[in-house]
Design an enzyme around this catalytic site. Structure first.
Site, PDB file in Angstrom:
ATOM      1  N   ASP A 192       0.543  -7.675   1.615  1.00 34.02           N
ATOM      2  CA  ASP A 192       0.884  -6.252   1.694  1.00 34.02           C
ATOM      3  C   ASP A 192       2.394  -6.037   1.685  1.00 34.02           C
ATOM      4  OD1 ASP A 192       0.228  -3.524   1.749  1.00 34.02           O
ATOM      5  OD2 ASP A 192       0.632  -3.426   3.889  1.00 34.02           O
ATOM      6  N   SER A 226       4.673   2.879   8.101  1.00 41.96           N
ATOM      7  CA  SER A 226       4.271   1.803   7.201  1.00 41.96           C
ATOM      8  C   SER A 226       5.427   1.368   6.304  1.00 41.96           C
ATOM      9  CB  SER A 226       3.106   2.296   6.354  1.00 41.96           C
ATOM     10  OG  SER A 226       2.595   1.277   5.557  1.00 41.96           O
ATOM     11  N   HIS A 254       0.812  -1.216   0.000  1.00 42.82           N
ATOM     12  CA  HIS A 254       0.000   0.000   0.000  1.00 42.82           C
ATOM     13  C   HIS A 254       0.848   1.268   0.000  1.00 42.82           C
ATOM     14  CE1 HIS A 254       0.556  -0.183   4.445  1.00 42.82           C
ATOM     15  NE2 HIS A 254       0.429   1.120   4.375  1.00 42.82           N
TER      16      HIS A 254
END
Length: 510
Positions: free
Chosen positions: A170, A251, A140
């Site tokens: 992911d 992230s 992402h």
């Protein structure tokens, strides 16, 4: 004399309390030495006093931080933005989420501003995993990018090549052209323990090279974010949960042990505000490593499947719903109940039946679906696994050969993929009534558009209508496959969105 005594009394009390505390700690440690983490405490034969500031642990943090910070990078995602596209913060929120609906509703009222083309649409982190410039991050973080810029901790900047992504875990893999880079080694994430000290390293809220510390709070967490928000077709969720502070921008960053070894890739938080509330989640290193190894070697992720339709017996809501629907009487407990089988099922070939309860995979206890997900998700087609299951209360064991979704048991490369797999979408015929109502002479409806795929990159989602490909009308999936089979070069797609607007966009055939 009395005056002197009064002055000394507080010191005497403090001394007594300190002495009692020390004795209490000694008694506690000595009482059950089996629970003591030997990496931080010596054995009783070589006992020494341990200050309450845990200086030894602090030294380990310093060493781990010095090892990790140079290997963690900032990733800037540049993409074509439209007026209704979410802000930089929303790129993070898309995956880190607003699971309890708190902040998201307030934010929707704020008008979105279009950012200049030279400004990144989103920012995240990444981890250098080899001296020649391979970098692991989250899918992402890189999704939808036209350009990816990598900035090292020393502020040197590079334009990165996206090698491959996997929405199901992911995970993404990037490459920059450089040599002699600092990098992190993968640790065996199967060996981590709840309560173990960890550090999270990344670039939260624009604060580069930030290190936070905490412990592993839980293992094997399935939080429903990959399938629910990430649009993964076959999500693998078995996250490491940590209370090390993780915020927007972390992230794709590193979760490391006190030796500075990589045990996870920070991926998500659970929060009512969108910011740190004590619950962070990381993809285990073993799974992340398997994914990037597949991408490097084959160009795609090799995924093995048991081929079962399952029910998580630990999930009371699932069990209750199943009992009501099927008029059954299953009880909440441990394990994964087999409801049925997919086509070309290796599990069915091995003798498993509907109603069996899977309790172990290769001696790994299967208590819930997250356990099953990680134990099978880290395997490839053709791998054999030992499955322990209960049938009518009796334990049985069988060996299952895992298959891919097409029933194959061998590895495939990008060249072996079908057209729909390469471009990331399937197609259904458009009925004649719809063609008449909307004045169309041709068209197919898009289905199962894969996140991050070529079709998704040009703005196509499920239920859009593709009218033409390379100037030729299409009316079936076979038409699409015929036009693009063995085709190389630029692909032009003419399509209609849900509002009836017609676009012509393109991509280079992978």
């Amino acid at each position: 004399m009395k005056s002197t005594f009064k002055k000394l009394l507080p010191f005497a009390v403090v001394g007594v309390i300190s002495g009692a505390t020390t004795v209490g700690i000694q008694q506690y440690i000595g009482h059950d030495s089996s629970n003591v983490d030997q990496s931080y405490f010596t054995s009783s034969k070589n006992a020494s006093f341990v200050g309450m500031n845990t200086a030894a642990v602090g030294d380990d943090f310093v060493k781990a931080a010095k090892t990790t910070v140079p290997a963690v990078v900032t990733i800037k995602n540049y993409q074509t933005r439209s007026a209704n596209r979410a802000s930089d913060q929303d790129l993070f929120d898309y995956f880190f989420g607003d699971p309890f609906g708190g902040r998201g509703q307030q934010r929707q009222k704020q008008p979105q501003q279009q950012a200049p083309d030279n400004m990144p649409s989103g920012m995240g982190s990444g981890v250098i995993i080899s001296p020649d410039g391979y970098i692991i991050s989250n899918n992402h973080v890189v999704a939808g990018a036209n350009k990816l810029e990598v900035v090292l901790s020393n502020k040197k900047s590079y334009i990165a090549t996206l090698i491959g992504t996997d929405p199901n875990t992911d995970i993404s893999l990037l490459k920059i052209e450089e040599k002699g880079l600092p990098f992190l080694n993968f640790a065996n994430s199967d060996n981590i323990d709840i309560g173990q000290w960890v550090l999270a390293v990344g670039n939260p809220l624009g604060l580069n090279s930030t290190v936070t510390a905490g412990i592993i709070s839980a293992k094997g967490r399935g939080i429903g974010i990959l399938g629910g928000q990430g649009k993964a077709a076959n999500p693998i969720e078995s996250f490491i949960q940590t209370d090390a502070a993780i915020n927007p921008g972390n992230s794709g960053g590193a979760l490391v042990n006190v030796n500075g070894d990589l045990i996870g890739i920070n991926s998500a938080i659970s929060s009512t505000t969108g910011y740190y509330q004590g619950y962070g989640f990381a993809v285990p290193a073993n799974l992340a490593r398997k994914v990037v190894e597949d991408i490097k070697k084959f160009g795609i992720v090799q995924r093995g499947f048991l081929g079962v339709n399952s029910l998580d017996l630990s999930d009371q809501q699932q069990v209750t719903g199943y009992n009501q629907q099927e008029k059954a009487n299953l009880k909440v407990g441990s394990g994964v109940y087999i409801r049925g089988f997919s086509s070309n099922s290796g599990a069915q070939d091995a003798g498993l039946k509907a109603g069996d309860v899977i309790t172990k995979i290769d001696q790994m206890e299967i208590t819930d679906f997250a356990d099953l997900s990680i134990s099978i998700g880290s395997k490839r087609p053709g791998d054999k696994v030992q499955v322990t299951y209960l049938r009518n209360g009796k334990e049985n064991v069988t060996t299952v050969t895992l298959k891919d979704q097409n029933g194959g048991t061998t590895a495939r490369s990008k060249a072996d993929l079908s057209v729909t797999e390469k471009i990331g979408a399937e197609f259904e015929p458009l009925n004649d009534r719809f063609k008449t109502e909307y004045g169309l002479n041709s068209g197919v409806v898009t289905k199962n558009v894969t996140e991050g795929s070529e079709m998704a990159k040009i703005g196509i989602v499920d239920d859009y209508i593709v009218i033409e490909i390379n100037g030729k009308p299409v009316n079936s999936q076979k038409d699409v496959e015929k036009l693009l089979d063995k085709y190389q070069g630029n692909v032009q797609v003419k399509f209609v969105d849900n509002y009836g607007r017609i676009y012509t966009k393109g991509f280079k055939m992978p």
